[in-house]
Design an enzyme around this catalytic site. Sequence first.
Site, PDB file in Angstrom:
ATOM      1  N   LYS A  61       0.823  -1.211   0.000  1.00  0.00           N
ATOM      2  CA  LYS A  61       0.000   0.000   0.000  1.00  0.00           C
ATOM      3  C   LYS A  61       0.858   1.262   0.000  1.00  0.00           C
ATOM      4  O   LYS A  61       0.598   2.207  -0.757  1.00  0.00           O
ATOM      5  CB  LYS A  61      -0.915  -0.014   1.223  1.00  0.00           C
ATOM      6  CG  LYS A  61      -1.769   1.221   1.395  1.00  0.00           C
ATOM      7  CD  LYS A  61      -2.737   1.070   2.557  1.00  0.00           C
ATOM      8  CE  LYS A  61      -2.025   0.945   3.877  1.00  0.00           C
ATOM      9  NZ  LYS A  61      -2.968   0.878   5.014  1.00  0.00           N
ATOM     10  N   SER A  62       1.875   1.291   0.848  1.00  0.00           N
ATOM     11  CA  SER A  62       2.717   2.478   0.941  1.00  0.00           C
ATOM     12  C   SER A  62       3.491   2.711  -0.347  1.00  0.00           C
ATOM     13  O   SER A  62       3.557   3.837  -0.849  1.00  0.00           O
ATOM     14  CB  SER A  62       3.685   2.340   2.121  1.00  0.00           C
ATOM     15  OG  SER A  62       2.990   2.230   3.336  1.00  0.00           O
ATOM     16  N   ARG A 119       3.097   5.980  -2.981  1.00  0.00           N
ATOM     17  CA  ARG A 119       4.292   6.783  -3.229  1.00  0.00           C
ATOM     18  C   ARG A 119       4.623   6.784  -4.719  1.00  0.00           C
ATOM     19  O   ARG A 119       4.983   7.806  -5.293  1.00  0.00           O
ATOM     20  CB  ARG A 119       5.469   6.229  -2.421  1.00  0.00           C
ATOM     21  CG  ARG A 119       5.388   6.519  -0.924  1.00  0.00           C
ATOM     22  CD  ARG A 119       6.290   5.545  -0.159  1.00  0.00           C
ATOM     23  NE  ARG A 119       6.436   5.875   1.237  1.00  0.00           N
ATOM     24  CZ  ARG A 119       5.511   5.673   2.159  1.00  0.00           C
ATOM     25  NH1 ARG A 119       4.343   5.176   1.817  1.00  0.00           N
ATOM     26  NH2 ARG A 119       5.745   5.981   3.421  1.00  0.00           N
ATOM     27  N   SER A 166       4.669   8.945  12.672  1.00  0.00           N
ATOM     28  CA  SER A 166       4.314   8.143  11.508  1.00  0.00           C
ATOM     29  C   SER A 166       5.302   8.438  10.398  1.00  0.00           C
ATOM     30  O   SER A 166       5.637   9.590  10.146  1.00  0.00           O
ATOM     31  CB  SER A 166       2.896   8.459  11.039  1.00  0.00           C
ATOM     32  OG  SER A 166       2.609   7.782   9.840  1.00  0.00           O
ATOM     33  N   SER A 167       5.765   7.404   9.731  1.00  0.00           N
ATOM     34  CA  SER A 167       6.774   7.583   8.693  1.00  0.00           C
ATOM     35  C   SER A 167       6.285   8.431   7.537  1.00  0.00           C
ATOM     36  O   SER A 167       7.071   8.971   6.782  1.00  0.00           O
ATOM     37  CB  SER A 167       7.219   6.221   8.172  1.00  0.00           C
ATOM     38  OG  SER A 167       6.124   5.523   7.631  1.00  0.00           O
ATOM     39  N   GLN A 168       4.952   8.556   7.376  1.00  0.00           N
ATOM     40  CA  GLN A 168       4.451   9.366   6.268  1.00  0.00           C
ATOM     41  C   GLN A 168       4.881  10.826   6.390  1.00  0.00           C
ATOM     42  O   GLN A 168       4.941  11.550   5.412  1.00  0.00           O
ATOM     43  CB  GLN A 168       2.930   9.295   6.172  1.00  0.00           C
ATOM     44  CG  GLN A 168       2.446   8.073   5.433  1.00  0.00           C
ATOM     45  CD  GLN A 168       2.000   7.002   6.389  1.00  0.00           C
ATOM     46  OE1 GLN A 168       2.054   7.194   7.597  1.00  0.00           O
ATOM     47  NE2 GLN A 168       1.572   5.885   5.878  1.00  0.00           N
ATOM     48  N   ASP A 181       2.830  -2.851  11.350  1.00  0.00           N
ATOM     49  CA  ASP A 181       1.695  -3.605  10.815  1.00  0.00           C
ATOM     50  C   ASP A 181       1.843  -5.101  11.084  1.00  0.00           C
ATOM     51  O   ASP A 181       0.931  -5.752  11.596  1.00  0.00           O
ATOM     52  CB  ASP A 181       1.542  -3.345   9.317  1.00  0.00           C
ATOM     53  CG  ASP A 181       1.014  -1.944   9.035  1.00  0.00           C
ATOM     54  OD1 ASP A 181       0.419  -1.342   9.946  1.00  0.00           O
ATOM     55  OD2 ASP A 181       1.206  -1.444   7.916  1.00  0.00           O
ATOM     56  N   LYS A 190      -2.758   4.898  13.902  1.00  0.00           N
ATOM     57  CA  LYS A 190      -3.055   4.221  12.648  1.00  0.00           C
ATOM     58  C   LYS A 190      -4.548   4.345  12.345  1.00  0.00           C
ATOM     59  O   LYS A 190      -5.229   5.243  12.834  1.00  0.00           O
ATOM     60  CB  LYS A 190      -2.612   2.755  12.742  1.00  0.00           C
ATOM     61  CG  LYS A 190      -1.095   2.577  12.819  1.00  0.00           C
ATOM     62  CD  LYS A 190      -0.434   2.962  11.514  1.00  0.00           C
ATOM     63  CE  LYS A 190       1.047   2.651  11.522  1.00  0.00           C
ATOM     64  NZ  LYS A 190       1.683   2.908  10.206  1.00  0.00           N
ATOM     65  N   ARG A 234      -4.646   1.092  17.503  1.00  0.00           N
ATOM     66  CA  ARG A 234      -4.410  -0.343  17.456  1.00  0.00           C
ATOM     67  C   ARG A 234      -3.873  -0.902  18.772  1.00  0.00           C
ATOM     68  O   ARG A 234      -4.082  -2.077  19.072  1.00  0.00           O
ATOM     69  CB  ARG A 234      -3.457  -0.673  16.305  1.00  0.00           C
ATOM     70  CG  ARG A 234      -4.120  -0.527  14.943  1.00  0.00           C
ATOM     71  CD  ARG A 234      -3.141  -0.758  13.816  1.00  0.00           C
ATOM     72  NE  ARG A 234      -3.818  -0.734  12.520  1.00  0.00           N
ATOM     73  CZ  ARG A 234      -3.182  -0.729  11.353  1.00  0.00           C
ATOM     74  NH1 ARG A 234      -1.859  -0.740  11.327  1.00  0.00           N
ATOM     75  NH2 ARG A 234      -3.864  -0.710  10.216  1.00  0.00           N
TER      76      ARG A 234
END
Length: 463
Positions: free
Chosen positions: A26-27, A31, A163-165, A300, A327, A331
């Site tokens: 997904k990531s 990207r 978050s890495s985003q 995840d 997330k 979670r």
Amino acid sequence: MAFQWPRFPLQPWRHVTGHLRLPGDKSISNRSLLLGALAEGVTEVTGLLDSDDARAMLNALRDLGVVIEGPHQGRCTVHGVGLHGLKAPPGPLFLGNAGTAMRPLSAALALQPFDTTLTGDPRMSERPINRLVDALREMGAVIEYLAQEGYPPLTIRGGGSVSSQFLTALLMTAPMASAQIKSGLLLSKPYIDITLNVMPFGVPTRDHTERIFAVSAIRYPSPAVLRLEGDATSASYFLAAAGIKGVPVTGIGRHSMQGDSWFPRALRRMGARSCGSSMIVCPRGELRAAVRSDSNSIPDAAMTLATXXALARGGRRPRTIFAWRVKETDRLYAMSTELGAAGARVVPGAGLRGCPLRGRSYYVARCRRDSRMAMCFSLPAHGGRAVRHPGSRLHRQDAELSSKVVRSVPEVWGMAITALRCPSGGALRAMARFESMTGQRGDVVSQLPLLGAARRHAGTFGG
């Protein structure tokens, strides 16, 4: 008349054969789509994941004037418009709960000559974005919050510690800035590595340490063809299922850029055996507990690990999984609550200790509009427990929210029915059809994988 959520009984599997080709990550998918749109030239993307996140990005890019052909069977063609070729959208861009679209787009739109409003579903408004916004503001961007300070929705008028985003967005938009971008204190470094590796677009990057990255200002030339590797997180559900013996799972090699590709090593510690260059796991007996681990780099797959640990002999404690709280749902709370409801002993705190499930032959697991939750809580059916996923309907506050759960890996149905010759194919087809039907309150039943039907025990799933 109240909407009736059906149940889907899955028959047990005694023999599992087949070959799995994993869908894209997904990531990496989102990207790659954004980089293709900002590139100069045409980019053919193959291995694209069919998911709500990817659809949110595709729809947003089309609204921004990018011509995209497909997707069809995991393939699409993106006609890049260059860094400054995006056009003003006809209205606000609705991104659902796709954090992999919200944050990179926020950065990419920061230096465009038009205003853009980014919105999402109710859960998106609970996911912080203040670190990214603060960084963009320091670079001269003008961004306004439309509701709660620090959270979407927001209007863009023109690092990565949670978050890495956050850093991902900065890495992607760095060529549009006049100075190099540096960020520190990374909690999800493997996701940062994804971005650095998904830059065959001619953008030079340097990884000085695990704390500092520098990206030089330059344009994005298209690589023409971009092949995406499979989703390591999706692989973790199949690899964790003790009933799936010797089934090759390809699409991710030993040198995968994804942090979740570390998962097979964790399973080896718990008694599984991997072989070959692709991810193939052959269980050699009942899973056993292993030593403690820092799971922050695989947030995840750590969910799968926690669920598998609850089925293993002994206890295991995935630690420092701070990113779980921001997330698709909280979670950390959700995993603690649902594992406890299933009979595991849960130790409060930043970590999570799973112990063998006990004393129940049937229980209900709430997936909380999070597909990863639904996937993980199909695994306990291996221990002889029928599992029913109620989606969002049991609690009024959830039932009042209109939000899709089916976000990440709808291809799992094809894997179950075709690749693995699932004896419950009819039930899975019915469930897949039901996923596309909106309920009375706008909710959609959660995605439930084939894993509950594996081995000797059947799992019963439903809305």
